[in-house]
Write a protein that holds these residues in place. Structure first.
Motif, PDB file in Angstrom:
ATOM      1  N   ASP A  47      39.982  42.388  37.237  1.00  0.00           N
ATOM      2  CA  ASP A  47      38.656  41.787  37.089  1.00  0.00           C
ATOM      3  C   ASP A  47      38.707  40.692  36.019  1.00  0.00           C
ATOM      4  O   ASP A  47      38.201  39.585  36.217  1.00  0.00           O
ATOM      5  CB  ASP A  47      37.654  42.870  36.690  1.00  0.00           C
ATOM      6  CG  ASP A  47      36.237  42.561  37.154  1.00  0.00           C
ATOM      7  OD1 ASP A  47      36.077  42.049  38.273  1.00  0.00           O
ATOM      8  OD2 ASP A  47      35.296  42.848  36.401  1.00  0.00           O
ATOM      9  N   MET A  81      32.631  42.736  45.134  1.00  0.00           N
ATOM     10  CA  MET A  81      31.728  43.760  44.621  1.00  0.00           C
ATOM     11  C   MET A  81      30.656  44.110  45.644  1.00  0.00           C
ATOM     12  O   MET A  81      30.228  45.268  45.738  1.00  0.00           O
ATOM     13  CB  MET A  81      31.099  43.264  43.321  1.00  0.00           C
ATOM     14  CG  MET A  81      30.464  44.370  42.503  1.00  0.00           C
ATOM     15  SD  MET A  81      31.648  45.623  41.965  1.00  0.00           S
ATOM     16  CE  MET A  81      30.766  47.133  42.397  1.00  0.00           C
ATOM     17  N   ARG A  83      37.423  48.724  44.884  1.00  0.00           N
ATOM     18  CA  ARG A  83      37.495  47.565  43.972  1.00  0.00           C
ATOM     19  C   ARG A  83      38.951  47.203  43.682  1.00  0.00           C
ATOM     20  O   ARG A  83      39.329  46.025  43.685  1.00  0.00           O
ATOM     21  CB  ARG A  83      36.784  47.866  42.652  1.00  0.00           C
ATOM     22  CG  ARG A  83      35.280  47.881  42.715  1.00  0.00           C
ATOM     23  CD  ARG A  83      34.680  48.016  41.321  1.00  0.00           C
ATOM     24  NE  ARG A  83      34.840  46.779  40.552  1.00  0.00           N
ATOM     25  CZ  ARG A  83      34.599  46.677  39.255  1.00  0.00           C
ATOM     26  NH1 ARG A  83      34.209  47.755  38.566  1.00  0.00           N
ATOM     27  NH2 ARG A  83      34.734  45.529  38.643  1.00  0.00           N
ATOM     28  N   THR A 109      32.280  46.473  47.995  1.00  0.00           N
ATOM     29  CA  THR A 109      32.391  47.776  47.341  1.00  0.00           C
ATOM     30  C   THR A 109      31.062  48.520  47.372  1.00  0.00           C
ATOM     31  O   THR A 109      31.010  49.725  47.653  1.00  0.00           O
ATOM     32  CB  THR A 109      32.852  47.590  45.881  1.00  0.00           C
ATOM     33  OG1 THR A 109      34.109  46.916  45.870  1.00  0.00           O
ATOM     34  CG2 THR A 109      32.996  48.934  45.192  1.00  0.00           C
TER      35      THR A 109
END
Length: 427
Positions: free
Chosen positions: A356, A372, A407, A375
């Motif tokens: 990230d 995201m 993720r 996810t």
């Protein structure tokens, strides 16, 4: 990496202590005051965390300019982020002051706690611009490869907040309003300290301090994907808490304990991610793609090792810290198996936080936002099925582990593709 990550961890841990100090001092005023503080603090924390992109996006753009050897442009872009923070903070004040009673009611404050929550929220909203300036200025210093100054400012701010709260709440007999004013003063003091450091750097390198409309728009544009990412992550946490609440009082109590521990471990792993943002941005700005890839590989190794260490620590230390949170045996029995799931997932979390940070440092915000959202789409139906399918809190934290695994896979695929490696002073 260590030189950047360790002070960053200290600064990250210092930030939540503001609320802890306020809670400890206000708690002695009475239960309604403490309940009001809890509601107002939740609203403020949510509002401020939405704008975390001010730190992340600023770190990336400043680090690239540093890598390119253009410190004047680096600070100039950092100032654009600070001006954006001031504008957003002013907008939040305008919205919060009249809406405070409605927001407090929306969060379910009782009739006795609501007046205290409204008072605290209205006064504390005056410190939101300062909090956002602190975020943006922290991003500037991280981009300049300086994580020590944010640590020192955070420590000074924490100490000032504690002293001011005691003096205004009890010495001046202002009650919960004194706690809010003490925090606001400490926040503006921290913002002033950051601005002094940034302004000195701007004058040293001949960077303009005036607001630049184009630069502010560019900062806002760079922050939008990270805003989407942050909102999606907040949605995951809110859904998990809502599901835990449906499981019963014992489960939600155990969930809150685990979530607090999970957040603390996230600070440790996020410190490596912050180092990644600064280092990756610098390498890419210096037109050194191989250096960026090697730094990414090294930080992933650090992330895995840190995750393993944290997981082992959770298992070994559980007899020591669980009694600190609860003496209810039913909560302990519910908490333990879910806590072991969290321990097993820490190496995965280590990789997630590092990658990230790497992609943030590369300015790859659009991919992070999309990943995201994917996810969130996977996690939501799985989590919502937990009350129906059974398994209790342990099943819910297996769903959280699934979320982190998704993720990790999306971020790993991007890192392996090399598409994030875009060199140059700007992306």
């Amino acid at each position: 990496m260590i030189a950047l990550a360790v002070p960053a961890f200290g600064a990250l841990v210092a930030e939540p202590l503001f609320v802890l100090v306020d809670s400890a001092i206000v708690g002695h005023l009475g239960t309604p005051q403490l309940a009001g503080l809890g509601v107002a603090a939740a609203l403020l924390t949510t509002a401020v965390s939405i704008f975390i992109f001010l730190a992340y996006a600023t770190t990336a753009v400043v680090a690239r300019r540093v890598g390119a050897g253009d410190l004047s442009a680096a600070i100039r872009q950092g100032m654009d982020g600070i001006w954006l923070a001031l504008l957003l903070g002013a907008a939040v004040i305008v919205l919060t002051l009249p809406a405070a009673p409605s927001l407090v009611e929306l969060f379910g404050a009782s009739d006795t706690a609501a007046p205290y929550a409204t008072t605290y929220l209205r006064i504390s909203s005056l410190g939101i611009p300062a909090m956002l300036v602190v975020m943006a200025a922290t991003g500037v210093l991280r981009g300049l490869q300086d994580t020590r100054t944010p640590l020192y400012v955070a420590i000074a701010g924490f100490a000032a907040n504690a002293v001011l709260n005691v003096g205004l709440v009890y010495g001046a007999d202002l009650g919960i309003a004194g706690s809010a004013w003490g925090t606001v003063i400490a926040q503006w003091g921290m913002a002033a300290a950051y601005l002094v450091v940034v302004i000195r750097g701007a004058r040293r390198h001949g960077a303009s301090l005036r607001p630049d409309a184009a630069g502010i728009r560019a900062s806002a544009h760079a922050g939008v994907p990270l805003l989407v990412r942050t909102l999606s992550l907040r949605a995951v946490l809110m859904i998990a808490t809502a599901v835990a609440a449906r499981l019963g009082d014992t489960d939600i109590a155990a969930h809150q304990i685990i979530l607090a521990l999970w957040s603390l471990m996230a600070f440790a792993l996020d410190a490596i991610a912050i180092a990644g943002q600064a280092i990756i941005g610098r390498y890419l700005g210096a037109d050194d793609p191989e250096g960026a890839r090697e730094a990414c590989r090294r930080m992933v190794q650090w992330g895995i090792a840190s995750g393993v260490a944290l997981g082992v620590l959770i298992v070994l230390a559980r007899p020591l810290f669980i009694p600190l949170f609860t003496s209810d045996q039913s909560v302990k029995d519910t908490l333990l198996p879910a806590l072991l799931v969290v321990a097993l997932s820490q190496p995965v979390a280590g990789v997630v936080f590092v990658l990230d940070g790497v992609l943030m440092g590369a300015g790859d915000g659009r991919y992070l936002a999309g990943a995201m959202l994917v996810t969130l789409a996977v996690f939501t139906p799985v989590a919502l099925l937990v009350p129906t399918l059974g398994g209790g809190l342990t099943a819910l934290w297996w769903a959280m582990t699934l979320m982190m695994t998704v993720r990790m896979l999306t971020l790993w695929l991007r890192a392996r593709s090399g598409r994030w490696v875009v060199t140059g002073a700007t992306r």
